[in-house]
Enzyme design. Structure first.
Site, PDB file in Angstrom:
ATOM      1  N   CYS A   4       0.864  -1.174   0.000  1.00 17.74           N
ATOM      2  CA  CYS A   4       0.000   0.000   0.000  1.00 17.74           C
ATOM      3  C   CYS A   4       0.903   1.226   0.000  1.00 17.74           C
ATOM      4  CB  CYS A   4      -0.899  -0.014   1.231  1.00 17.74           C
ATOM      5  SG  CYS A   4      -1.994   1.415   1.371  1.00 17.74           S
ATOM      6  N   CYS A  41      -3.144  14.601   2.732  1.00 12.40           N
ATOM      7  CA  CYS A  41      -4.296  14.456   1.838  1.00 12.40           C
ATOM      8  C   CYS A  41      -5.186  15.679   2.004  1.00 12.40           C
ATOM      9  CB  CYS A  41      -5.078  13.187   2.167  1.00 12.40           C
ATOM     10  SG  CYS A  41      -6.495  12.883   1.058  1.00 12.40           S
ATOM     11  N   CYS A  44     -11.784  13.945   4.653  1.00 13.87           N
ATOM     12  CA  CYS A  44     -12.750  12.994   5.219  1.00 13.87           C
ATOM     13  C   CYS A  44     -12.545  12.934   6.731  1.00 13.87           C
ATOM     14  CB  CYS A  44     -12.568  11.623   4.588  1.00 13.87           C
ATOM     15  SG  CYS A  44     -12.825  11.611   2.790  1.00 13.87           S
TER      16      CYS A  44
END
Length: 408
Positions: free
Chosen positions: A157, A164, A168
């Protein structure tokens, strides 16, 4: 829990770069439309002010590699040698290239393989089969990657951005804000080091091969499309042009950046598309995934279905189950209805038990609610598998990457 708009000085990274004296060519990393309108990227305070990383072999076109070699007084076949060492043997230490002229090794090292990522620390879980690595980049930024070994595959990953900007609220990485995009080589270096670790037997289970790569670490891959696509092409190309990992074993995720999905569709590369949906309706998704206020769930699902039609590859729908928020029977029925609207077996849903992050109000679903959610999807004819939460005890699972041990 709605995301507040960021300040004006944060949403004009190009102007910031000029004021700070940084190169005007520095990529902002702002997602298309992310500096205006209903959604704005959440930017870190030091966003896009660090310049670009040194140019690396993996950043260069074949023509650039040949020209650089020529400037060093080397014939172009030396470029192929360098590519074989880097992509086939996962080696970037030119001093060990015995087939390379000793008098040119130092020059080649500096010109082609500057140090881009340096391990700060790593943590191990799951009896040595999960390894989370914290990397320091050339500008002092930090990212994380997670290597997970399973009985029949090894999956890495990787991160595509520092932080980011999607905001969220249940995701640790989203709380960081976006600092900058990673270069193609910074992405590929994560892959090279993991592939070398597998080959040399540094992961529990003995020597093996890195087989899968997922762009599900830090960052929104579609917000760094150019570098991500270049990385995908080199991950999937055969040596001396790439690592030789099948494109079908590469997953590119997105929270729903529709222009990026459409561009990926047009590329014709058979990677798997993963859409982080997390909610079956727009009212709830506006809260959980702020990008939904720019591209709503209908637009996202339409684009994802078009990707399926073009690629003939089922799309993964990622759905983090949150207790009492999106995990009830009504939510499962709504989700099934939305997905079955398209009339074909086009998705694989991955409900994910929410991985806890420190100080968050969001908690994991009850096991019985997870089971009921899956049962409803299965009864509706939808393929669904509860996602494995590998690495959660070392904050290495989905939504937990935040490099928190180096943050003040």
């Amino acid at each position: 829990m709605m995301m507040n708009d960021v300040s004006q000085d944060q949403i004009k990274p190009e102007e910031d770069a000029k004021v700070s004296g940084a190169s005007e060519s520095v990529e902002s990393g702002v997602t298309a439309g992310g500096d205006q309108g209903a959604f704005r990227d959440v930017l870190a305070k030091n966003h896009a002010r660090r310049g670009k990383p040194p140019l690396h072999f993996a950043d260069m076109s074949d023509e650039q590699r040949i020209e650089t070699a020529k400037q060093l007084g080397m014939p172009k076949f030396r470029v192929k040698q360098l590519g074989n060492h880097y992509f086939e043997h996962f080696n970037n230490d030119v001093s060990t290239f015995t087939d390379f002229p000793a008098s040119k090794r130092d020059e080649a090292q500096q010109a082609f393989f500057p140090t881009l990522i340096t391990e700060v620390t790593h943590q191990v879980a799951d009896n040595g089969t999960t390894i989370k690595t914290l990397w320091e980049l050339f500008d002092g930024s930090h990212i994380e990657s997670v290597l997970m070994r399973y009985p029949n595959r090894a999956t890495l990953c990787i991160s595509s951005q520092v932080g980011c900007g999607m905001g969220c609220p249940f995701c640790a990485t989203g709380g960081l804000g976006l600092t900058r995009n990673l270069s193609t080589a910074e992405i590929l270096e994560q892959v090279r080091v993991a592939a070398k670790a597998m080959e040399s037997g540094k992961v529990a289970g003995g020597p093996g091969r890195l087989s899968n790569v997922v762009f599900m670490g830090e960052g929104e891959p579609m917000g760094n499309y150019k570098s991500v696509l270049s990385a995908v092409r080199q991950i999937s190309a055969m040596p001396p042009l790439g690592f030789g990992i099948s494109a079908r074993n590469i997953t590119v995720s997105t929270v729903g950046v529709v222009p990026g999905i459409k561009k990926l569709t047009a590329e014709g590369i058979p990677v798997r598309l993963a859409v982080s949906l997390h909610a079956p309706n727009d009212t709830l998704r506006d809260e959980l995934v702020p990008m939904n206020r720019r591209f709503n769930s209908e637009q996202v699902l339409d684009a994802a279905h078009d990707y399926y039609l073009a690629s003939h590859r089922r799309v993964s729908i990622e759905y983090a189950l949150m207790r009492g928020i999106n995990d009830q029977a009504e939510h499962a029925r709504q989700l099934a209805h939305r997905l079955n609207h398209y009339g074909d077996n086009w998705v694989h849903v991955n409900p994910i038990p929410l991985n806890p992050i420190e100080g968050s109000k969001w908690t994991a679903s009850k096991p019985e609610d997870e089971e009921r959610f899956l049962d409803i999807l299965h009864s509706a004819g939808i393929t669904a598998t509860l996602r494995d939460t590998r690495g959660s005890d070392i904050d290495g699972a989905c939504g937990q990457l935040a490099a928190k041990n180096i943050r003040a």
